[in-house]
Design an enzyme around this catalytic site. Structure first.
Site, PDB file in Angstrom:
ATOM      1  N   ARG A 232      24.830  53.274  17.430  1.00 29.35           N
ATOM      2  CA  ARG A 232      26.111  52.524  17.764  1.00 29.35           C
ATOM      3  C   ARG A 232      27.478  52.999  16.917  1.00 29.35           C
ATOM      4  NH1 ARG A 232      23.706  51.126  21.504  1.00 29.35           N
ATOM      5  NH2 ARG A 232      23.449  49.046  22.328  1.00 29.35           N
ATOM      6  N   GLU A 260      34.633  52.417  23.173  1.00 31.62           N
ATOM      7  CA  GLU A 260      34.440  52.673  24.468  1.00 31.62           C
ATOM      8  C   GLU A 260      34.879  52.218  25.747  1.00 31.62           C
ATOM      9  OE1 GLU A 260      30.022  53.137  24.498  1.00 31.62           O
ATOM     10  OE2 GLU A 260      29.996  54.422  22.813  1.00 31.62           O
ATOM     11  N   HIS A 283      27.640  57.938  26.269  1.00 29.63           N
ATOM     12  CA  HIS A 283      26.530  56.507  25.841  1.00 29.63           C
ATOM     13  C   HIS A 283      25.731  56.581  26.727  1.00 29.63           C
ATOM     14  CE1 HIS A 283      26.464  52.470  23.741  1.00 29.63           C
ATOM     15  NE2 HIS A 283      25.095  53.029  24.059  1.00 29.63           N
TER      16      HIS A 283
END
Length: 319
Positions: A232, A260, A283
């Site tokens: 993360r 993001e 991601h």
């Protein structure tokens, strides 16, 4: 019982959801975080992957009893609000570990051999062996892991064939467990920063881990060292990392970035992602067909337990 699948779910998993007695399954992967509050009025189970579940969404769902994160991390779900409204939140830990470990290896090799740059120049019609024939190689390097849980353990298996030395820091890692895994246990986080040529992060985002890879840690890393983050973004001080890409030639491989977008496609203006020393992906660590299938089936199993009135597996609400 209405079940809303608000992200892309494996077809095999959709069939498993549909097989739950009394289930009405609606699949709408195009929904955004802003759309959710308008689509939850009669939903009892909500399944998400990347779509954020906000306070507004939870408060707009009077029948909602369970939110399932079809993945491991659940920082995109307002667990506190869910708990306040007696909504259980569950995740699917460990099901995407192999996929994330594979991506971490891919990012490492991409950085070490500058593979994306090679591809870009070849596609542009340029042959530049002089520029790209300068890799140092991985054999004999020290790889430091921050976290040796499901994903860290899978990465260790994949690193062995590259004949690297492996050290690790994890609050749960004992000397006995480290010996069993064939790695060196570091006493503290800074030992990893100082001793490793390559560092890979594999811890969840929580109060104790946010910002743990801070400016002090980054300053202690070796010049030209590589930092991999497939966990993360908030675990790392990304401003300090960006500065160190210039000041000490650090390189990084990131699957996660600050701020993001909350949708699958969007414009994304990020100085870190644009830096030539950063090799990034969108991601997608858990986004393989294999991982999506097993994670989706686990989500369906959790939903089935809830529908039957049984205990909810992997419940993350505070007790």
């Amino acid at each position: 019982m209405k079940i809303l699948l608000a992200d892309k779910i494996s077809p095999v998993a959709i069939e498993a959801f549909e097989a739950i007695p009394g289930a009405e399954v609606v699949s709408n992967p195009s929904l955004t975080a802003d759309d959710l509050p308008h689509n939850l009025n009669d939903v009892e189970i909500l399944v998400v992957r990347s779509t954020k579940v906000t306070k507004d969404a939870i408060e707009a769902a009077p029948k909602l009893g369970l939110i399932i994160r079809a993945g491991s991390g659940y920082n995109t779900i307002d667990v506190a609000c869910a708990t306040e409204h007696n909504v259980r939140v569950a995740n699917c830990p460990g099901k995407n570990s192999v996929a994330v470990a594979e991506l971490a290896m891919g990012l490492l090799l991409s950085i070490e051999r500058r593979i994306p740059d090679c591809v870009a120049q070849l596609r542009a019609g340029k042959w530049n062996k002089k520029e790209f024939g300068k890799a140092d190689g991985l054999k004999g390097k020290t790889v430091g892991l921050v976290g040796t849980g499901n994903i860290g353990s899978e990465l260790i298996k994949r690193l062995r064939g590259f004949e690297v030395d492996i050290c690790a820091y994890d609050i749960c890692l004992t000397e006995e467990k480290a010996a069993e895994m064939g790695i060196k246990r570091c006493e503290n986080l800074m030992d990893v920063a100082k001793s490793a040529d390559i560092i890979s992060i594999h811890v969840p985002s929580c109060e104790s881990t946010r910002g743990m890879i801070n400016a002090e840690f980054i300053a202690a890393m070796k010049p030209q060292a590589i930092l991999l983050n497939t966990s993360r973004a908030d675990i790392v001080d990304n401003d300090a990392l960006l500065a160190a890409l210039d000041s000490k030639g650090l390189r990084c491989g990131l699957d996660v970035f600050p701020n993001e977008p909350g949708t699958a496609t969007a414009d994304f203006d990020c100085a870190l992602a644009k830096h030539p020393n950063c090799y990034g992906s969108h991601h997608i660590g858990a986004s393989t067909a294999q991982a999506e299938r097993v994670t989706g089936l686990e989500a369906a199993r959790i939903a089935k337990c809830f529908a039957a009135g049984d205990d909810v597996p992997n419940c993350v609400n505070p007790k």
